[in-house]
Design a protein around this motif. Structure first.
Motif, PDB file in Angstrom:
ATOM      1  N   TYR A  27      90.879  44.534  62.723  1.00 56.58           N
ATOM      2  CA  TYR A  27      91.450  43.621  62.080  1.00 56.58           C
ATOM      3  C   TYR A  27      92.140  42.708  61.758  1.00 56.58           C
ATOM      4  N   SER A  28      92.722  41.917  62.206  1.00 58.29           N
ATOM      5  CA  SER A  28      94.075  41.332  62.411  1.00 58.29           C
ATOM      6  C   SER A  28      94.683  41.099  60.818  1.00 58.29           C
ATOM      7  N   TRP A  29      95.948  41.405  60.501  1.00 60.82           N
ATOM      8  CA  TRP A  29      96.181  40.370  59.468  1.00 60.82           C
ATOM      9  C   TRP A  29      96.231  39.458  58.652  1.00 60.82           C
ATOM     10  N   THR A  30      96.739  38.749  60.432  1.00 61.19           N
ATOM     11  CA  THR A  30      97.039  37.400  59.669  1.00 61.19           C
ATOM     12  C   THR A  30      95.247  36.817  59.550  1.00 61.19           C
ATOM     13  N   GLU A  31      94.635  36.569  60.418  1.00 58.41           N
ATOM     14  CA  GLU A  31      93.389  36.226  60.425  1.00 58.41           C
ATOM     15  C   GLU A  31      93.115  36.862  58.551  1.00 58.41           C
TER      16      GLU A  31
ATOM     17  N   PHE B  72      93.356  47.187  59.271  1.00 56.37           N
ATOM     18  CA  PHE B  72      94.063  45.861  59.883  1.00 56.37           C
ATOM     19  C   PHE B  72      93.765  46.499  61.396  1.00 56.37           C
ATOM     20  N   GLY B  73      93.478  48.090  61.336  1.00 53.26           N
ATOM     21  CA  GLY B  73      94.291  48.566  63.050  1.00 53.26           C
ATOM     22  C   GLY B  73      92.219  47.666  63.648  1.00 53.26           C
TER      23      GLY B  73
ATOM     24  N   GLU C 169      84.137  36.602  61.077  1.00 54.85           N
ATOM     25  CA  GLU C 169      85.705  36.247  60.367  1.00 54.85           C
ATOM     26  C   GLU C 169      85.525  36.604  59.110  1.00 54.85           C
TER      27      GLU C 169
END
Ligand SMILES: Nc1ncnc2c1ncn2[C@@H]1O[C@H](COP(=O)(O)OP(=O)(O)OP(=O)(O)O)[C@@H](O)[C@H]1O
Ligand SMILES: Nc1ncnc2c1ncn2[C@@H]1O[C@H](COP(=O)(O)OP(=O)(O)OP(=O)(O)O)[C@@H](O)[C@H]1O
Ligand SMILES: [Mg+2]
Ligand SMILES: [Mg+2]
Ligand SMILES: O=P([O-])([O-])[O-]
Lengths: 265, 450, 486, 328, 265
Positions: free
Chosen positions: C230-234, C227-228, C250
């Motif tokens: 890659y965005s957690w929302t995505e 999560f550092g 993605e």
């Protein structure tokens, strides 16, 4: 209420085996036993009578803490066996139950052989030094419960394959085999014919010589025959408790009278 | 009797006879029949699926238990095998399998010449591929063990090449050989000729069960010895750990744990562990047993521990369900004669729950025996040729496992491994059945109605 | 004393304790077992527990703590000049350990005498060669400081071992003595032993908890570093799953999650009815013989390696479904589909449902069936209305187990449903599951410190949390609808 | 902790390198006194991950990889104390395009693959979803057959090579790349990314597993065209038909000479720190790259490995234990 | 034996509901019922008496084929309901049991709510058109079994949480709710107090107007009170069968006499 106290006082001369004070039992929200005080004497047969559903079994199960196994059941009050609080946290219910044996209302033999059913208690209490000892104990218990003649040829057959009355006697045999000081019997003769009943009543008489017996029964005759003291329960209350003779001939409470004469149920 | 019958019969017919079902009864009876039928169908579906899968496995894999061998005399010339000529094993060890390989081809050429076999278009290079590359190693081991044999002629029984073996079993045909760059039609003709001359024979393939794995170029030499040992060691670990721990944990949770939030959490947690993908247990095993505790890699002990953790939830769930199903009146009966809770559980409840516990064990072990993914991360999905030692040291030696062997072989390019993989599955299933037999018999004996 | 001997001594002491305590207890009651509080053997076992438990606990704790302590002492003594930063220090410590262990092995094997080993500092250059000969791995040439540290490591180890031996024996003897002294008729030996057993039970139950903790710990750091990157929302709300080698991947969870739920759902849709009906048939209708054969047979289904099921899906079921259902019905032309994987997985799951349920159904008391039959219910009505509700907790457990297996399965999905992550309602479309991608990303070729690989941990963690939720739900259902018989 | 000294060399990593490593390990075990090394599969990434866990007995000695180690991985290695890494390139793996043996012949160019598989293509100056469904629509010279490409999944190294050497090359070759750059206002990265985005509809099946899966899928659907390693094809010539790429038939020779465009190097990495202490480790490495094994006539080449033309240099590296440079 | 035949003939004038001839029951190797012939009349209460374990329950269970559920049990002979052989292969035991209801010796409520326990039979037999109907049926059955007052406030509470006697009455309610033509009651009042017993006996009287009832009891008084015919079993034999009055006042078999006067058990 007052007269109950009186009754109690009048029996104080004999040893008191179990003393219960202010016992309340709740099943979840239902209040099943309401503030019951009773003293059970040593070497005495005490009968609990009362209409179905009045709380006899519930109260009986308090006396050896069998209610502990019902999740929803909650017991309050003070019950003493030989002066010791049986609900004290230091009390080991196991030891209590070894001293206060029980015959349940519904016969519940183990799905094991008849022999093993009876031998189980003596085994875990170390009552037999060897196999022969154990055989003796089993035979004696089965004889006392009037089952020996029917069972002697099929000791290795499963206890669950017995008839209703036989199962009931098996459970009696199982309970007496461990020689408890107090024996709680919840309708022990309900499935028995008159002869077998008679034999069990004799057993009760015999036990009384050394132990104390509490018996729940619906038969007034039986209560009158076997017991010295009688307690009448009604809707969770202990209505009256006293000498059996007095209760049956001269009840103080009108409810007791009605029940004995067959007017309330 | 007939008399009484006549007497006993009432005058008018009864309103509804028990011999002729009412309409509602017919409907209910039909529903009953359907219900039972569904049950029968369900069992049949299960068994049919099994039969189908088994036949396809057997069909593909049984041939793995047979092996084509070539029996020919092989000369062991001293000049190549012991150039110094003093039969010193240390010196002879320097001669590699590369030098032994031509001997085999030569021997074959000799036989062809001796038998006057003539096959058009048979190239000298075809002779090399006719016999397994394993043969060179076989010869070398023999010579190193018996240095005095150098210079003599050995009646050798050598593995035929994978495709020749396939031809004898019908997997390879002249048509496929024509397209196949690894075998030629001429080689197959040679096989026919040699078979006729009695040099080629097929026998039961013990090596398949006892030999270790072989590399991708030698499907004919690949065996399951190491894998069977590895699986055996792992299952011992699993059985010794998972069953007692699982049962103990279930007893605590079901019989002793106070019923509160915490135990709810534990309960949910355990069911949840069952849903953790098995590879995650591999991650866990790598982190804890290898990196943290310093246990060796590729070792059955680690595999067994990982599979134990993986199997535990299955056993716990089954055991708890079985414990729950024992009627409380039996517990009461035991407590009533003065048994302690512990005694009532161990003397009465547990024996009655035994069938369910055994079922959990059977299913859990089946799962553990067939699992590959968690072994991937702890180094057991591997090419291992050395047998692990006898226990207890063997638990720490590298080993592979039966499902791993299946997995590896299905990934190999040579189609001969398909047969081996199916054969390995057969062995695995036999292993499974053997392992479960005790449990199944025991369960059947302990089943009891009340 | 070597550990093995120490353990054996303690065990022998325990065995002696058993008999002595038992005898003493019996004697105190004048040989009358009845007069004892507990059965005589409980006194024996009590002595066994008291002798073994503290000593073994000490040994275990010692075994875990000692290396750390010694390490801390020794590594503190290594001069700054040799080990500049903590990383280097830990590397050197690895060497120190190995040299020390190597010297110990050398002494054990008789290659060196104890004195030689102690004085080996003189010829440092040879140490490495000597140890290598014994198969001891050394990372770099042995520096004098390191050798010195190794010697002090050994010395500490020896001292520690002596201390451990003395302490453990003292504890064992103490336990023994206490147990024997306490063994008289009033002592509650059974309670004491049962407390011991209960401790074991609790320990067993906590292994399950520790496993959970371990799983969480072994994934949480990697998940964190994922999560550092890659965005957690995505990740949680992304509708696309398309990892790339060159970044710009993605990594949306939703298509995978959808595939997981869909495939598991279909697998359960098949296996639960079939399994349940099979269980009912076996438990209630089938004869003893049929049952004795059919049940173990069906259980074999659980043991067939999943690759076989996968190939069955790929070669047989997939084309069959495509040619006879998907294509004629216009659902597309994919041979790999949710349906294929679901059905084949369903077959594998049959025994999970059937065998466990069968046992539980068998455990429902006969009197309940009698009660129902006695009012004129048919067998099936009895089963549906009385037996199954009473067996509910076990059945839910079985279904949960099957569901868990479905969620965790890889091979069947890969071969049956394909590997492409899609969000689609069409059951004849190829899809894939979280587990497949966990395995794929972990065993793939992407850079192992990149988001593409680390996503496997995030997936595993998320799946863990989601199944936790489902399990809470199941627990609630069981609590709500359970019918407890007497 | 259990102290037991390990005797065997422990190898893990790429499933592509695995068969070669197996062959070498087996021969090594046969000809040396050392025990046969243990070779694990599990993928390049997993292998390197294990490799970089640290040094010591319970870590592996060699990692096989079907790609070069990445700088970030090297850093991770160094953090765990694995600084001394020797990179050994053993040769090349050719990637071929194969279809069912009974189907028509295919002669491909990268441009055709790009046009067939790109997610979006340019039509009339605009980016539209790829409409083609049949090879003959891509190019009249190709047979009339539905497009069904079995390509490696996105976790697979072959996929990277496929995207770069075939799709991207095709994109450039066909001129689409320039148009895309234009469309994107000169953003080359964007154009490149668009080039390499492969469609995800029914025309493409991603293979998550191994080549066996591809082979089985090929057999299940005769329209399919699979992407294979050369070695795998070589073992199955009786079932597969291989397509030419830009007119070149793949073989160890054409790949070694660089004529055939789609290939990737294969490596193994040795933990330098383990060389002196793991018995047989260096001997194994030496044996692996020796001429009789890794040379053009050795068993590896026989099995389908494209022998490294610079093998002598590799042998030198092993001999001298030349470590890799650390990335900065 | 001769006199038995006589007895039988004397009752032949009334409709015969169930006729059993030469019934033998074996549990494995044990011969539990030995060649029993009996005819049960319609609109009559028949009492089965006999010492515990003599085979009363076993024989009772033959009459609606409940013995089918015991694996080891084997029944031989001929039993006819309204002249139809109930062991005929064409007979569906389910339909038989719908007409011949049963109250078991051990109360066995379903682990469901009290309401569901009673509503279970009517629902299965489609006796209620709607919820209100069903409510009526349940209430009526509970009233007839003298449980309504105690249960009406806790219809949704589980039946297994009732007292022993309440459970027994619940099982009676469950059985009468389906309105069987023949009701087999195995010691239905064993756990009931005199008042409840009285109410159940009233129920039996009421049922007799339309149906026939077979009751197993250990209480001679009860048998005398409620039954018109009495059968005395002993060791698996049907010793004597006849008018209740005659059996109790003038038994023909000495065993019967001994039992009634309390000399054999
Ligand atoms: N399931 C069984 N398996 C084996 N024997 C049985 C079984 N059930 C009953 N028996 C035996 O058959 C005989 C008759 O049993 P039955 O239950 O009919 O007696 P009963 O007359 O009802 O007695 P009770 O008044 O005690 O209920 C008894 O000896 C009993 O032990
Ligand atoms: N487990 C339970 N849960 C809830 N309520 C209960 C439970 N057991 C008993 N009761 C209720 O408590 C009251 C007293 O029950 P108890 O079993 O003590 O009666 P009893 O006097 O023994 O009656 P009987 O003579 O019918 O056996 C009854 O109203 C009963 O319904
Ligand atoms: Mg009661
Ligand atoms: Mg009976
Ligand atoms: O397993 P690979 O890394 O070679 O794809």
């Amino acid at each position: 209420m007052k007269d109950e106290r009186l009754t109690e006082r009048s029996v104080d001369m004999k040893d008191i085996k179990i003393a219960a004070r202010g016992v309340q039992v709740y099943y979840g929200d239902t209040h099943a036993i309401k503030d019951v005080d009773v003293e059970i004497q040593d070497k005495t047969v005490t009968a609990f009578i009362g209409p179905s559903g009045c709380g006899k079994s519930t109260f009986l199960r308090c006396l050896n803490r069998m209610n502990d196994t019902i999740d929803s059941a909650r017991v309050e009050g003070d019950i003493r066996l030989d002066g010791e609080d049986i609900y004290d946290p230091r009390v080991d219910p196991v030891q209590l139950r070894a001293r206060v044996g029980m015959v349940f209302q519904k016969p519940n033999p183990f799905p094991k052989s008849i022999y093993d059913n009876v031998a189980y208690g003596p085994k875990i209490h170390g009552m037999a030094r060897n196999k022969a000892d154990l055989d003796d104990i089993v035979e004696r218990a089965l004889r006392r419960a009037a089952l020996w003649d029917e069972a002697k040829d099929r000791l290795q057959a499963p206890g669950t394959g017995l008839s209703g009355g036989q199962q009931q006697r098996l459970c009696i045999a199982r309970a007496v085999a461990t020689e408890p000081e107090v024996l709680l019997m919840d309708e022990p003769c309900s499935a028995l014919d008159p002869i077998a009943t008679d034999q069990v009543e004799n057993l009760i008489h015999e036990l009384r010589q050394n132990y104390s017996v509490v018996i729940v029964t619906h038969s007034m005759q039986q209560a009158a025959r076997v017991s010295q003291k009688t307690a009448f329960f009604h809707l969770g209350h202990l209505v009256e408790y006293g000498e059996t003779g007095q209760i049956f001939t001269n009840p103080r409470d009108t409810r007791t009278e009605s029940y004995i004469t067959g007017r309330i149920g | 009797m007939t008399d009484a019958q006549a007497d006993g019969r009432p005058e008018g017919r009864p309103a509804n006879s028990i011999l002729t079902p009412t309409r509602r009864m017919k409907r209910r009876k039909a529903a009953e029949k359907r219900f039972k039928l569904y049950g029968m169908i369900a069992v049949t579906v299960g068994i049919l699926a099994l039969v189908f899968l088994l036949t396809s496995i057997l069909g593909r894999g049984l041939s793995a238990f047979e092996q084509t061998m070539v029996e020919i005399p092989v000369e062991l010339p001293a000049e190549t095998l012991d150039p110094e000529g003093n039969r010193d094993p240390a010196e002879m060890q320097r001669v590699t399998t590369f030098s032994y390989a031509p001997l085999v081809a030569d021997a074959l050429a000799d036989v062809i010449a001796a038998e006057a076999i003539e096959i058009e278009g048979l190239e000298p290079s075809d002779l090399g591929g006719f016999i397994s590359q394993e043969a060179a190693a076989q010869l070398r081991n023999f010579v190193l063990a018996n240095p005095e044999a150098v210079g003599t002629t050995l009646e050798a029984e050598l593995l035929a090449g994978g495709r020749i073996d396939g031809y004898m079993k019908g997997r390879v045909t002249m048509e496929t050989a024509a397209l196949d760059s690894n075998v030629s039609v001429e080689q197959l003709r040679l096989a026919d000729a040699l078979e006729e001359a009695g040099y080629l024979k097929t026998s039961f393939n013990w090596d398949f069960i006892t030999a270790p794995d072989a590399s991708d170029q030698r499907p004919e030499a690949a065996g399951l010895g190491v894998a069977i040992l590895g699986s055996f060691y792992m299952m011992i670990v699993v059985l010794v750990l998972a069953l007692p721990i699982g049962v103990a944990a279930s007893i605590y949770l079901e019989e002793f744990a106070p019923k509160n939030r915490l135990t709810d959490i534990i309960e949910v947690n355990i069911s949840n562990l069952a849903a953790v993908p098995s590879i995650v247990f591999g991650i866990l095993g790598l982190a804890i047993f290898i990196n943290f505790m310093g246990l060796p890699q590729s070792a059955p002990i680690v595999g067994g521990l990982v599979l134990t953790l993986m199997t535990l939830p299955t056993i716990i769930i089954a055991t708890r369900a079985a414990l729950k199903a024992v009627p409380p009146s039996i517990r009461d009966a035991a407590l009533g004669v003065g048994a302690s809770k512990m005694q009532s559980v161990f003397h009465h409840v547990l024996p009655l729950a035994m069938p369910g516990i055994l079922t959990g064990t059977i299913i859990g072990l089946a799962q553990a025996l067939g699992e590959t993914a968690p072994l991937l991360l702890i180094g057991m999905v591997a090419f291992v040729r050395e047998y692990p030692d006898a226990p207890p040291e063997g638990f720490f030696d590298p080993a592979s496992a039966l499902p791993v062997q299946v997995y590896n072989w299905t990934q190999r390019a040579d189609p001969a491994f398909v047969e081996r993989a199916s054969g390995a599955i057969i062995v695995l299933l036999v292993f499974l059945v053997l392992m479960n037999t005790v449990a199944v018999i025991l369960r059947r004996r302990l089943e009891r109605r009340w | 004393m070597p550990l093995l001997w120490l353990v054996l001594t303690v065990l022998a002491l325990a065995a002696a304790g058993f008999f002595v305590a038992r005898q003493r207890a019996l004697a105190s009651a004048g040989g009358e077992a009845r007069k004892l509080h507990s059965l005589p053997s409980y006194y024996g076992f009590n002595a066994v527990i008291l002798t073994i438990a503290p000593a073994m606990a000490l040994i275990a704790i010692w075994a875990m703590a000692e290396p750390t302590l010694i390490e801390w002492r020794v590594s503190g003594a290594i001069p700054e000049s040799v080990a500049a930063d903590p990383g280097a220090r830990s590397l050197i410590m690895a060497d120190v350990r190995r040299i020390a262990e190597g010297l110990n092995t050398a002494v054990e094997q008789g290659a060196l005498t104890a004195e030689q080993a102690r004085d080996i500092g003189g010829n440092i250059a040879e140490v490495r060669a000597q140890l290598a000969e014994l198969g001891i791995l050394l990372g770099s040439d042995v520096q004098p400081e390191v050798l010195e540290a190794a010697q002090s490591y050994r010395a500490l180890g020896t001292t520690g071992n002596t201390a451990l031996t003395v302490l453990a024996l003292l504890l064992a003897i103490g336990g023994f003595a206490i147990a024997v002294m306490k063994s008289d008729s009033d002592f509650r030996a059974r309670n004491s032993v049962e407390r011991g057993v209960l401790t074991i039970l609790v320990a067993a139950a906590s292994i399950a908890i520790l496993t959970t903790v371990g799983i969480v710990l072994s994934m949480v750091f990697e998940t964190w570093s994922f999560f550092g990157m890659y965005s957690w929302t995505e990740f949680f709300f992304g509708l696309e799953w398309a990892p790339q080698f060159h970044g710009g991947s993605e990594l949306g969870l939703l298509p995978l999650l959808w595939g997981t739920l869909y495939i598991s759902f279909i697998a359960l849709l098949f296996s639960v009815p079939v399994g349940l009906f099979a269980a009912i048939y076996l438990a209630e209708y089938a004869g003893r013989k049929t049952r004795a054969i059919a049940k173990p047979m069906i259980e074999i289904l659980a043991g067939i390696p999943t690759i076989v099921y996968g190939l069955f899906a790929l070669i047989t079921v997939g084309p069959l479904l495509r040619d006879y259902f998907a294509e004629p019905l216009g659902f597309g032309t994919s041979a790999s589909s949710v349906m294929t994987a679901g059905l084949v997985m369903g077959i594998m799951l049959i025994p999970f449902v059937s065998s466990l349920s069968d046992d539980i159904i068998g455990a429902v008391p006969q009197s309940l069936r009698d009660g129902s039959l006695g009012v004129g219910a048919t067998k099936s009505e009895t089963i549906k209305k009385v037996v199954l509700p009473a067996a509910l907790p076990g059945i839910v457990g079985a279904v949960l187990l099957a569901a868990s297996r479905a969620i965790g399965e890889t091979m069947i999905v890969v071969l049956g449903a394909g590997a492409s992550a899609q969000l689609d309602l069409n059951p004849f479309e190829a899809m894939t599951t979280v587990t497949v991608k966990i395995v794929g990303q972990l065993t793939g070729d992407t850079d192992f410190s990149s988001a593409e690989t680390l996503v496997a941990f995030a997936l595993g963690f998320t799946l863990f949390v989601i199944t936790l939720g489902l399990n809470v739900l199941a627990l609630y259902i069981v609590r709500r609808y359970r019918e407890q018989y007497e | 902790a259990v102290a037991q000294s390990r005797e065997n060399v422990q190898i893990a990593g790429s499933s592509t390198v695995l068969p070669y490593a197996n062959i070498v390990a087996e021969a090594f075990g046969e000809n040396f006194d050392y025990p046969t090394p243990v070779v694990e599969s599990g993928g390049s990434s997993a292998g390197l991950r294990r490799f970089c866990e640290g040094i010591g007995e319970n870590t592996i000695d060699i990692a096989n990889a079907s790609r070069a180690i990445r700088p970030s991985e090297q850093e991770a290695c160094a953090e765990a104390g694995v600084t001394d890494i020797i990179e050994v390139r053993i040769g090349y793996d050719g990637i071929v395009f194969a279809s069912d043996i009974n189907g028509p012949d295919f002669a491909f160019t990268p441009a055709q693959w790009y046009n067939a598989l790109a997610e979006q293509v340019i039509r009339d100056g605009e980016l539209v979803d790829n409409p083609v469904a049949n090879w003959s629509e891509v190019d009249a010279s190709l047979p009339d057959q539905e497009i069904l490409a079995l390509i490696p999944g996105t976790n697979h190294g072959t996929r990277e090579v496929f995207e770069e050497n075939v799709i991207l090359a095709g994109c450039e070759e066909s001129g689409a790349y320039e148009q895309l750059v234009e469309l994107n206002g000169g953003d080359e990265d964007m154009a490149e990314a668009q080039c390499m985005t492969v469609r995800t509809d029914e025309a493409v099946v991603e293979i998550q597993g191994d080549y066996t899966e591809t082979l089985n899928r090929l057999q299940a659907d005769p329209n399919a065209i699979g992407v294979f390693g050369l070695a795998f094809y070589e073992q199955n010539t009786n079932a597969l038909k291989v397509a030419t790429m830009s007119g070149v038939t793949p073989s160890t020779e054409t790949i070694a000479s660089g004529e055939y465009p789609v290939s990737r190097p294969l490596y193994f990495y040795i933990k330098g720190a383990h060389i002196p202490v793991i018995p047989g480790l260096k001997d194994f490495a030496r044996f692996f790259v020796s001429d009789p094994i890794a040379g053009p006539n050795g068993p590896l080449a026989q099995y389908g490995l494209v022998s490294d033309p610079e093998l002598a240099q590799v042998q030198q590296t092993v001999e001298k234990e030349d470590s890799m440079e650390m990335p900065n």
